[in-house]
Design a protein around this motif. Structure first.
Motif, mmCIF file in Angstrom:
data_model
loop_
_atom_site.group_PDB
_atom_site.id
_atom_site.type_symbol
_atom_site.label_atom_id
_atom_site.label_comp_id
_atom_site.label_asym_id
_atom_site.label_seq_id
_atom_site.Cartn_x
_atom_site.Cartn_y
_atom_site.Cartn_z
ATOM 1 N N SER A 1 -15.865 14.129 -17.770
ATOM 2 C CA SER A 1 -16.383 15.246 -18.765
ATOM 3 C C SER A 1 -15.684 16.618 -18.192
ATOM 4 N N ALA A 2 -16.184 16.928 -16.960
ATOM 5 C CA ALA A 2 -15.952 18.058 -16.547
ATOM 6 C C ALA A 2 -14.409 18.300 -16.508
ATOM 7 N N LEU A 3 -13.441 17.477 -16.560
ATOM 8 C CA LEU A 3 -12.086 17.623 -16.939
ATOM 9 C C LEU A 3 -11.735 17.784 -18.279
ATOM 10 N N GLY A 4 -12.551 17.769 -19.158
ATOM 11 C CA GLY A 4 -12.493 17.913 -20.627
ATOM 12 C C GLY A 4 -12.311 16.739 -21.315
ATOM 13 N N ASP B 1 -24.317 0.599 -21.509
ATOM 14 C CA ASP B 1 -24.708 1.043 -20.432
ATOM 15 C C ASP B 1 -23.873 0.419 -19.384
ATOM 16 N N GLN B 2 -23.004 -0.433 -19.665
ATOM 17 C CA GLN B 2 -22.169 -1.097 -18.714
ATOM 18 C C GLN B 2 -20.536 -0.535 -18.526
ATOM 19 N N ALA B 3 -20.237 0.275 -19.781
ATOM 20 C CA ALA B 3 -18.856 0.733 -19.614
ATOM 21 C C ALA B 3 -18.941 1.804 -20.783
ATOM 22 N N ALA B 4 -17.910 2.965 -20.429
ATOM 23 C CA ALA B 4 -17.486 4.153 -21.266
ATOM 24 C C ALA B 4 -16.302 4.252 -21.791
ATOM 25 N N PHE B 5 -15.989 4.484 -22.943
ATOM 26 C CA PHE B 5 -14.660 4.480 -23.488
ATOM 27 C C PHE B 5 -14.418 5.997 -23.362
ATOM 28 N N MET B 6 -13.290 6.319 -22.642
ATOM 29 C CA MET B 6 -12.984 7.669 -22.493
ATOM 30 C C MET B 6 -11.705 8.263 -23.254
ATOM 31 N N ASN B 7 -11.638 9.062 -23.824
ATOM 32 C CA ASN B 7 -10.489 9.351 -24.855
ATOM 33 C C ASN B 7 -9.597 10.339 -23.821
ATOM 34 N N ILE B 8 -8.543 10.107 -23.597
ATOM 35 C CA ILE B 8 -7.544 10.937 -22.702
ATOM 36 C C ILE B 8 -6.646 11.667 -23.646
ATOM 37 N N VAL B 9 -6.016 10.893 -24.450
ATOM 38 C CA VAL B 9 -5.180 11.728 -25.431
ATOM 39 C C VAL B 9 -5.655 11.094 -26.836
ATOM 40 N N GLY C 1 -6.126 9.174 -29.911
ATOM 41 C CA GLY C 1 -5.347 8.160 -30.706
ATOM 42 C C GLY C 1 -4.609 7.535 -30.212
ATOM 43 N N SER C 2 -4.118 7.635 -28.623
ATOM 44 C CA SER C 2 -3.214 6.983 -27.896
ATOM 45 C C SER C 2 -3.641 6.529 -26.550
ATOM 46 N N ILE C 3 -4.073 7.381 -25.596
ATOM 47 C CA ILE C 3 -4.542 6.798 -24.480
ATOM 48 C C ILE C 3 -6.044 7.070 -24.077
ATOM 49 N N HIS C 4 -6.314 6.008 -23.443
ATOM 50 C CA HIS C 4 -7.874 5.681 -23.412
ATOM 51 C C HIS C 4 -7.896 5.131 -21.924
ATOM 52 N N ALA C 5 -9.365 5.286 -21.433
ATOM 53 C CA ALA C 5 -9.745 4.416 -20.270
ATOM 54 C C ALA C 5 -11.077 3.946 -20.500
ATOM 55 N N MET C 6 -11.203 2.623 -20.168
ATOM 56 C CA MET C 6 -12.663 2.074 -20.067
ATOM 57 C C MET C 6 -13.046 2.067 -18.758
ATOM 58 N N LEU C 7 -14.276 2.919 -18.501
ATOM 59 C CA LEU C 7 -14.603 3.073 -17.365
ATOM 60 C C LEU C 7 -15.750 1.870 -17.550
ATOM 61 N N CYS D 1 -0.496 8.416 -13.939
ATOM 62 C CA CYS D 1 0.319 9.335 -14.199
ATOM 63 C C CYS D 1 0.083 10.104 -15.558
ATOM 64 N N LEU D 2 -0.320 11.218 -15.824
ATOM 65 C CA LEU D 2 -0.521 12.050 -17.058
ATOM 66 C C LEU D 2 0.487 13.150 -17.331
ATOM 67 N N SER D 3 1.264 13.391 -18.185
ATOM 68 C CA SER D 3 2.002 14.655 -18.432
ATOM 69 C C SER D 3 1.024 15.390 -18.893
ATOM 70 N N CYS D 4 1.658 16.912 -18.516
ATOM 71 C CA CYS D 4 0.903 18.000 -19.082
ATOM 72 C C CYS D 4 1.869 18.743 -19.700
ATOM 73 N N GLU D 5 1.349 19.865 -20.344
ATOM 74 C CA GLU D 5 1.966 20.535 -21.518
ATOM 75 C C GLU D 5 2.535 21.997 -20.558
#
Length: 132
Positions: free
Chosen positions: A22-25, A35-43, A45-51, A77-81
């Motif tokens: 969350s601190a990374l945005g 309580d066992q997993a969190a679905f994180m949006n990175i981009v 609609g297209s890139i996600h992580a399940m913690l 690896c994530l591309s940046c603007e």
């Protein structure tokens, strides 16, 4: 539905990992979290992580769980603007408890730096010049 990338990461403390990312945005989708997993949006609609808690992650595999602070299997690896986005995300990762395993690399056409998250997973952030 558009194709998406969803990768799973085992974490020691789900609440601490949510706070770190969350601190990374990055945001989280409560609909796909528990309580066992969190679905994180990175981009969106297209890139996600399940913690996933280590216990939940282990329930899905039949091999030993790699401890990312001791061994690595992948670098995400994530591309940046822009270079500034790379630097900003690195600064936020370090401020939130991550570490940088090496200094930034500037190749002119490409700029990158990595960070290790609080569970030891390696992330690389890269910006490439449009003409590169």
């Amino acid at each position: 539905m558009n194709k998406q990338i969803i990768f799973n990461l085992a974490v020691k403390d789900l609440d601490k990992s949510r706070a770190f990312f969350s601190a990374l945005g990055f945001s989280f989708n409560a609909q796909y979290s528990s309580d066992q997993a969190a679905f994180m949006n990175i981009v969106d609609g297209s890139i996600h992580a399940m913690l996933m808690t280590e216990a939940f992650f282990r329930s899905l595999i039949d091999k030993p769980l790699v401890q990312a602070k001791e061994a690595n299997e992948v670098i995400i690896c994530l591309s940046c603007e822009s270079r500034e986005e790379v630097d900003s995300l690195i600064a936020r990762a370090v401020a939130a408890g991550g570490r940088t395993p090496h200094p930034p690399e500037d190749h002119g056409f490409m700029y990158d730096q990595g960070f290790e998250d609080i569970d030891g997973h390696l992330w690389n952030l890269v910006w490439m010049a449009p003409q590169g």
